[in-house]
Design an enzyme around this catalytic site. Sequence first.
Site, PDB file in Angstrom:
ATOM      1  N   ILE A 167       7.148  89.563 -38.074  1.00  0.00           N
ATOM      2  CA  ILE A 167       5.726  89.789 -37.817  1.00  0.00           C
ATOM      3  C   ILE A 167       5.064  88.450 -38.097  1.00  0.00           C
ATOM      4  CG2 ILE A 167       3.641  90.998 -38.543  1.00  0.00           C
ATOM      5  CD1 ILE A 167       5.286  93.419 -39.073  1.00  0.00           C
ATOM      6  N   PRO A 168       4.663  87.741 -37.044  1.00  0.00           N
ATOM      7  CA  PRO A 168       4.414  86.299 -37.142  1.00  0.00           C
ATOM      8  C   PRO A 168       3.041  85.921 -37.708  1.00  0.00           C
ATOM      9  CG  PRO A 168       4.108  87.014 -34.886  1.00  0.00           C
ATOM     10  CD  PRO A 168       4.556  88.230 -35.658  1.00  0.00           C
ATOM     11  N   CYS A 169       2.863  86.142 -39.016  1.00  0.00           N
ATOM     12  CA  CYS A 169       1.593  85.765 -39.637  1.00  0.00           C
ATOM     13  C   CYS A 169       1.377  84.256 -39.605  1.00  0.00           C
ATOM     14  CB  CYS A 169       1.529  86.291 -41.061  1.00  0.00           C
ATOM     15  SG  CYS A 169       2.983  85.955 -42.069  1.00  0.00           S
ATOM     16  N   HIS A 170       2.452  83.479 -39.394  1.00  0.00           N
ATOM     17  CA  HIS A 170       2.292  82.021 -39.318  1.00  0.00           C
ATOM     18  C   HIS A 170       1.532  81.594 -38.064  1.00  0.00           C
ATOM     19  CE1 HIS A 170       6.073  83.022 -37.243  1.00  0.00           C
ATOM     20  NE2 HIS A 170       5.834  81.975 -36.466  1.00  0.00           N
ATOM     21  N   ARG A 171       1.372  82.503 -37.092  1.00  0.00           N
ATOM     22  CA  ARG A 171       0.653  82.162 -35.853  1.00  0.00           C
ATOM     23  C   ARG A 171      -0.855  82.377 -35.959  1.00  0.00           C
ATOM     24  NH1 ARG A 171       4.938  85.408 -32.057  1.00  0.00           N
ATOM     25  NH2 ARG A 171       6.769  84.212 -32.691  1.00  0.00           N
TER      26      ARG A 171
END
Length: 284
Positions: free
Chosen positions: A242-246
């Site tokens: 779940i790409p919270c870095h984006r």
Amino acid sequence: MSDVDQSYHYQVMRRAIALIDGGSPNQSLGDLAAQLDMSPAHFQRLFSRWVGVSPKRYQQYLTLDHAKSLLRDHMTTLEVSHEVGLSGTGRLHDLFVRWEAMSPGDYAKGGDGLTIYQHWFDSPFGPALVMGTDRGMCGLGFGAEMGAEASVADLQGRWPKARFVDDAVPLQPWVDTAFAEQGETRLHMIGSPLQIKVWEALLRVPAGQVTTYSEIAQSIGKPRAVRAVGTAVGRNPVSWLIPCHRALRKSGALGGYHWGLPVKRALLAYEGARSDVREQESAA
């Protein structure tokens, strides 16, 4: 690539990234290789095999300006992606993530009666703490910046009444698909209703693209809840998948990252480099 190779390559690449990150933006291949006690040719070959691009190209992805260029050129409009049918079951950097949320009752019980398997694995971004139930992966964090003890306390603290068992076997298939970027990884998520909505929105952001906290707030129908959205992004229990870095700030600044900003920069750079390589291969 074997686990031993991956571990060795990561240690070399972590040192290389630290040198690139902390040094002059104009460091030559020879300078970097010398600091790593390698020949330029061997270093170039090893680095390119790990990340898919040359060290010089990767330097460009690690610059602070990369985040701003992503925001300018690769901004995802989450409302549009939702309208065309992308959802939490959509494609995420060449793997399929199938997930279900724990019931509100399970969430309220704090994991009481739940057995959670946990283990440390090697990953492209350093030691990764992975947790999972019989239904799927429920935790993924990186210990390179936070440290092992704090990482364990952080993820275990989300299920204060669960029973934790150190066992790599039930987790290994999900880890393999997650970091090989192919196949299907099952997730078993726990969070408040707002958090679940925010994580669903993050799953609609394609690899190599970014969004903003305010865009996420708009997409879930709570345009004034930017701070609450930022908190929910930070509470994402399954990083990378779940790409919270984006999620970036409107200004293009990286914002925070639960597992450390150096890890966030490495994630964005790694993903951006590999996405560009795939685009070039598809166009060929």
